[in-house]
Write an enzyme that holds these catalytic residues in place. Structure first.
Site, mmCIF file in Angstrom:
data_model
loop_
_atom_site.group_PDB
_atom_site.id
_atom_site.type_symbol
_atom_site.label_atom_id
_atom_site.label_comp_id
_atom_site.label_asym_id
_atom_site.label_seq_id
_atom_site.Cartn_x
_atom_site.Cartn_y
_atom_site.Cartn_z
ATOM 1 N NE ARG A 1 -13.647 -1.909 7.721
ATOM 2 C CZ ARG A 1 -13.828 -2.904 8.577
ATOM 3 N NH1 ARG A 1 -14.586 -3.930 8.259
ATOM 4 N NH2 ARG A 1 -13.269 -2.886 9.765
ATOM 5 C CG HIS B 1 -20.263 -5.320 8.083
ATOM 6 N ND1 HIS B 1 -19.700 -4.148 7.649
ATOM 7 C CD2 HIS B 1 -19.256 -5.978 8.723
ATOM 8 C CE1 HIS B 1 -18.432 -4.087 8.019
ATOM 9 N NE2 HIS B 1 -18.130 -5.204 8.677
HETATM 10 P P1 NAP Z 1 -4.108 -8.015 9.010
HETATM 11 O O1 NAP Z 1 -3.698 -9.161 9.869
HETATM 12 O O2 NAP Z 1 -3.554 -6.664 9.293
HETATM 13 O O3 NAP Z 1 -3.772 -8.432 7.508
HETATM 14 C C1 NAP Z 1 -3.833 -7.527 6.448
HETATM 15 C C2 NAP Z 1 -3.230 -8.183 5.212
HETATM 16 O O4 NAP Z 1 -3.363 -7.294 4.095
HETATM 17 C C3 NAP Z 1 -1.724 -8.456 5.361
HETATM 18 O O5 NAP Z 1 -1.392 -9.670 4.722
HETATM 19 C C4 NAP Z 1 -1.093 -7.284 4.618
HETATM 20 O O6 NAP Z 1 0.194 -7.566 4.085
HETATM 21 C C5 NAP Z 1 -2.079 -7.096 3.499
HETATM 22 N N1 NAP Z 1 -1.973 -5.750 2.939
HETATM 23 C C6 NAP Z 1 -2.188 -4.571 3.544
HETATM 24 N N2 NAP Z 1 -1.968 -3.540 2.690
HETATM 25 C C7 NAP Z 1 -1.604 -4.114 1.510
HETATM 26 C C8 NAP Z 1 -1.240 -3.603 0.249
HETATM 27 N N3 NAP Z 1 -1.197 -2.270 0.002
HETATM 28 N N4 NAP Z 1 -0.928 -4.475 -0.738
HETATM 29 C C9 NAP Z 1 -0.947 -5.804 -0.509
HETATM 30 N N5 NAP Z 1 -1.288 -6.361 0.665
HETATM 31 C C10 NAP Z 1 -1.614 -5.521 1.671
HETATM 32 O O7 NAP Z 1 -5.692 -7.850 9.008
HETATM 33 P P2 NAP Z 1 -6.818 -8.946 9.352
HETATM 34 O O8 NAP Z 1 -6.990 -9.074 10.814
HETATM 35 O O9 NAP Z 1 -6.548 -10.167 8.544
HETATM 36 O O10 NAP Z 1 -8.115 -8.183 8.788
HETATM 37 C C11 NAP Z 1 -8.185 -7.750 7.440
HETATM 38 C C12 NAP Z 1 -9.378 -6.862 7.202
HETATM 39 O O11 NAP Z 1 -10.565 -7.632 7.165
HETATM 40 C C13 NAP Z 1 -9.674 -5.822 8.277
HETATM 41 O O12 NAP Z 1 -8.848 -4.672 8.151
HETATM 42 C C14 NAP Z 1 -11.119 -5.481 8.013
HETATM 43 O O13 NAP Z 1 -11.213 -4.426 7.083
HETATM 44 C C15 NAP Z 1 -11.664 -6.758 7.360
HETATM 45 N N6 NAP Z 1 -12.669 -7.420 8.235
HETATM 46 C C16 NAP Z 1 -13.972 -7.441 7.832
HETATM 47 C C17 NAP Z 1 -14.935 -8.057 8.623
HETATM 48 C C18 NAP Z 1 -16.359 -8.127 8.189
HETATM 49 O O14 NAP Z 1 -17.228 -8.378 9.020
HETATM 50 N N7 NAP Z 1 -16.677 -7.983 6.917
HETATM 51 C C19 NAP Z 1 -14.569 -8.640 9.837
HETATM 52 C C20 NAP Z 1 -13.234 -8.614 10.225
HETATM 53 C C21 NAP Z 1 -12.289 -7.993 9.408
HETATM 54 P P3 NAP Z 1 1.450 -7.938 5.062
HETATM 55 O O15 NAP Z 1 1.138 -9.329 5.561
HETATM 56 O O16 NAP Z 1 2.609 -7.901 4.177
HETATM 57 O O17 NAP Z 1 1.429 -6.913 6.158
#
Ligand code: NAP
Length: 321
Positions: free
Chosen positions: A236, A284
């Protein structure tokens, strides 16, 4: 859904996007469905009917005014755009989309972003346009280290794809990981962040936006990367401290940045990022969710709740993602 299922009433809520493009997918899943769109109680029609709100930046305060609401469904992987509502009914289940087509899109974008910088593709675009045969240094992927901050659903998919190409891949997450794709090294927690960053020729941000990760990409973090590292932000916009990025590019600490998410979108025409040639901007678009998947996951989550079951991809509100 079978014929005996009560007619769901779904509100499509966004202050920034016309969600009308989802209507056909919902109607296909549930013919006759009661679909509502609007940015306030008056335009939504009788609000006491609404069972589910499907959201992308919903108007703040509106969710709290839907008395029968049983489910809040993000139409994306992240939920920061919903959690930012101070009046969010935090006791209601909030679910996000987890989907293989979304992961495929992200894998493709991140692989492209890594390769275009690592192989100097911008120089080839320029030399090709000018009719010049000009080689850039060819460095094998096995000598290029890619680090992924956020080793969740999307980060893990990207890690696997990049390791398959042959990059040296490492990931960083909150908790320790055991089941890693072959060739992927994992780091976790604040104690291991420095070691992780020290081995990132390219750093990819795929973290969720939470109170802990807001401003994560800042001057102190950039200083821990190898000099000349490349940044890819597909998380983000608010993960990034914009002034710190410009300073790191000017000093040479970073060699370039590929950015897909911004604090203000669309990025304003007079924003300094447009004038920094080392920043590559995409609007985006790194990945998208299939409308059919949004409709299917929303309606099956509602059905699960009606049967007293746990919906899929429920967000842990205490953790913030
Ligand atoms: P997810 O499955 O919830 O994975 C989040 C990862 O971040 C997990 O490995 C988590 O650790 C880690 N994390 C969270 N808080 C942390 C912290 N304080 N310190 C270290 N690691 C931390 O999410 P996802 O589905 O992969 O998506 C991730 C993000 O990508 C979304 O939230 C969104 O913001 C972004 N996104 C962007 C687009 C775009 O078009 N640009 C599209 C889709 C998604 P754990 O494994 O230990 O829980």
């Amino acid at each position: 859904m079978n014929a005996g299922t009560p007619l769901p009433c779904v509100a499509l809520l966004s202050e920034v996007l016309d969600l009308g493009y989802l209507a056909n997918a919902f109607r296909k899943e549930f013919p006759g469905i009661d679909l509502r769109m609007g940015n306030d109680v008056a335009s939504l029609g009788p609000v006491e009917d609404v069972d589910v709100a499907v959201c992308w930046f919903p108007p703040h305060g509106l969710l709290a005014q839907l008395p029968k609401l049983a489910l809040i469904q993000s139409l994306a992987a992240g939920i920061d755009h919903i959690a930012a509502d101070a009046d969010l009914p935090r006791d209601l289940p909030l679910c996000r989309i987890v989907d293989t087509t979304m992961a495929a899109g992200m894998k493709a974008y991140v692989s492209w972003a890594v390769v275009q910088q690592h192989r100097g593709m911008a120089a080839y675009v320029a030399s090709s346009a000018a009719g010049r045969w000009e080689e850039q240094p060819v460095v094998s992927p096995r000598h290029h280290r890619v680090g992924i901050a956020g080793l969740g659903t999307l980060g893990m998919a990207c890690a696997e794809a990049l390791a398959t190409i042959g990059y040296q891949v490492r990931g960083w997450s909150r908790s320790a990981k055991t089941d890693l794709p072959e060739g992927v090294q994992s780091f976790h927690g604040d104690d291991q962040l420095g070691d992780f960053l020290g081995g990132c020729d390219t750093l990819v941000c795929l973290l969720p936006l939470t109170a802990q990760t807001h401003g994560f990409l800042n001057a102190s973090l950039f200083a821990q990367l190898p000099r000349g590292a490349h940044l890819i932000n597909v998380g983000r916009g608010d993960h990034l401290v914009e002034a710190d990025l410009l300073a790191a590019l000017q000093s040479g600490q970073l060699s370039g940045a590929t950015l897909d998410a911004f604090s203000v979108e669309p990025l304003p025409a007079d924003h300094a990022f447009w004038r920094e040639p080392r920043i590559l901007i995409t609007p985006h678009i790194s990945t998208r969710t299939d409308p059919a998947v949004i409709a299917q996951q929303t309606l099956s989550n509602l059905a699960a709740l009606r049967q007293g079951e746990r919906p899929r991809n429920l967000v842990d509100m205490a953790r913030g993602y």
